[in-house]
Design a protein around this motif. Sequence first.
Motif, PDB file in Angstrom:
ATOM      1  N   ASN A  59       0.822  -1.206   0.000  1.00 22.61           N
ATOM      2  CA  ASN A  59       0.000   0.000   0.000  1.00 22.61           C
ATOM      3  C   ASN A  59       0.859   1.261   0.000  1.00 22.61           C
ATOM      4  N   TYR A 108      -8.225   2.599  -4.553  1.00 18.43           N
ATOM      5  CA  TYR A 108      -7.300   1.460  -4.562  1.00 18.43           C
ATOM      6  C   TYR A 108      -8.088   0.174  -4.827  1.00 18.43           C
ATOM      7  N   VAL A 152      -9.258  -3.255  -4.320  1.00 17.08           N
ATOM      8  CA  VAL A 152      -9.181  -4.139  -3.153  1.00 17.08           C
ATOM      9  C   VAL A 152      -9.197  -5.612  -3.545  1.00 17.08           C
ATOM     10  N   HIS A 194      -6.863   3.307   3.119  1.00 17.14           N
ATOM     11  CA  HIS A 194      -8.078   3.086   2.330  1.00 17.14           C
ATOM     12  C   HIS A 194      -9.024   4.279   2.394  1.00 17.14           C
ATOM     13  N   PRO A 252      -9.589   5.674  -1.651  1.00 15.92           N
ATOM     14  CA  PRO A 252     -10.691   4.729  -1.857  1.00 15.92           C
ATOM     15  C   PRO A 252     -10.685   4.085  -3.245  1.00 15.92           C
TER      16      PRO A 252
END
Length: 96
Positions: free
Chosen positions: A30, A89, A91, A83, A87
């Motif tokens: 991340n 990203y 998942v 996150h 947002p």
Amino acid sequence: MISIGPSFLELPPAERQAVLERLAVTLERNAAWAGEQGDGALEMVMRSVGTALLSVAGDLANSDLMLADDVASRAIGLITTFHLRHPQYPVGPALH
């Protein structure tokens, strides 16, 4: 009542270590994304914590359970912050 399994502190040492290592890898992954998005401060913090956690996961999992639990909670907090700030990203798994 729904049983969700043992708590982090109830896990055997090898499983606690695996959880800590997975958190570390997630932080580092991340961090790379945050850096690509221009979020240098979050990248630096996440990369530093991830690298440090990966290097001590075994020791923490076997010898200092309260510190291991605290570090895991803080790592989850950093991942949550990531996150919230990113947002977009992806998942789940992605097909290329």
